[in-house]
Design a protein around this motif. Structure first.
Motif, PDB file in Angstrom:
ATOM      1  N   TYR A   7      97.720  57.663  28.392  1.00 50.03           N
ATOM      2  CA  TYR A   7      96.915  57.657  27.168  1.00 50.03           C
ATOM      3  C   TYR A   7      96.282  59.026  26.948  1.00 50.03           C
ATOM      4  N   SER A  10      93.346  59.447  24.482  1.00 46.23           N
ATOM      5  CA  SER A  10      92.096  58.729  24.721  1.00 46.23           C
ATOM      6  C   SER A  10      90.951  59.710  24.963  1.00 46.23           C
ATOM      7  N   SER A  12      86.426  60.058  25.518  1.00 43.97           N
ATOM      8  CA  SER A  12      85.151  59.449  25.880  1.00 43.97           C
ATOM      9  C   SER A  12      84.049  60.127  25.081  1.00 43.97           C
ATOM     10  N   GLY A  22      84.418  54.845  23.441  1.00 44.14           N
ATOM     11  CA  GLY A  22      85.714  55.484  23.520  1.00 44.14           C
ATOM     12  C   GLY A  22      86.238  55.802  22.139  1.00 44.14           C
ATOM     13  N   SER A  24      90.113  57.576  19.998  1.00 47.49           N
ATOM     14  CA  SER A  24      91.479  58.097  20.066  1.00 47.49           C
ATOM     15  C   SER A  24      91.596  59.329  19.191  1.00 47.49           C
ATOM     16  N   SER A  33      87.000  56.251  16.168  1.00 45.75           N
ATOM     17  CA  SER A  33      86.177  55.460  17.081  1.00 45.75           C
ATOM     18  C   SER A  33      85.582  54.294  16.296  1.00 45.75           C
ATOM     19  N   GLY A 116      90.582  51.367  27.878  1.00 45.89           N
ATOM     20  CA  GLY A 116      89.276  51.961  27.678  1.00 45.89           C
ATOM     21  C   GLY A 116      88.463  51.983  28.960  1.00 45.89           C
ATOM     22  N   LEU A 133      89.705  55.119  33.349  1.00 45.39           N
ATOM     23  CA  LEU A 133      90.377  54.535  32.201  1.00 45.39           C
ATOM     24  C   LEU A 133      91.191  53.338  32.671  1.00 45.39           C
ATOM     25  N   GLU A 135      93.423  49.570  31.688  1.00 46.24           N
ATOM     26  CA  GLU A 135      94.296  48.951  30.707  1.00 46.24           C
ATOM     27  C   GLU A 135      94.525  47.495  31.089  1.00 46.24           C
TER      28      GLU A 135
END
Length: 171
Positions: A7, A10, A12, A22, A24, A33, A116, A133, A135
């Protein structure tokens, strides 16, 4: 735990206390977000799958724009764009997330991956945010089934009845 190379889009969002939301990366200087994350001064940290180290890039947030129809009481349209003070250095394998333009995808019953730094122990009232992170694979359910769902948390009954809208997806 998510593979560290999976990811690469991704991010933070981190204030002086640490990670709080989090997002993208959708362009080299814009993050998608949640609107409920808006407010305050914070940095966007890119390429740091383990928040316990100082890897990756840390870029200050310049501006944020919540969805114009965001409703904080219902969390409808819980989307926000975060504009960065400078573009992310995209070398080294950093990627942009691919946004979905097909309203029929994913379909009910299809498996999707959620990732996340979220709460790793939802059975208690203390927020145990992950420093790595994570999943998990889940199945999409219909918004009607989601709206009809109910359950109890810590002895308190709760329901989503009347809270699920067309801008949401349930899994």
């Amino acid at each position: 735990q998510a593979p560290s190379s999976r990811y690469r889009y991704s991010v933070s969002l981190q204030d002086r206390i640490g990670h709080f939301c989090g997002g993208s990366l959708i362009s080299s200087d814009v993050v998608l977000s949640a609107a409920h994350c808006a407010g305050g001064d914070y940095d966007v940290v890119v390429d740091r799958p383990n928040l316990n180290n100082n890897a990756g890039q840390k870029i200050p947030m310049k501006d944020e724009k919540q969805h114009p129809s965001y409703n904080s009481k219902t969390t409808n349209n819980d989307f926000m764009l975060v504009f960065l003070d400078e573009p992310v250095d995209m070398t080294g394998g950093i990627e942009l997330v691919e946004l979905n333009s097909d309203p029929d995808y994913p379909s009910v019953g299809q498996k999707v991956t959620v990732m996340g730094y979220g709460d790793t122990n939802p059975s208690d009232y203390v927020s145990d945010l992950s420093t790595k992170l994570m999943e998990v694979e889940v199945k999409v359910i219909s918004n009607d089934d989601c709206d009809d769902s109910s359950g109890s948390i810590g002895g308190y009954q709760d329901t989503y009845n009347g809270q699920i809208t067309n801008s949401m997806i349930c899994a």
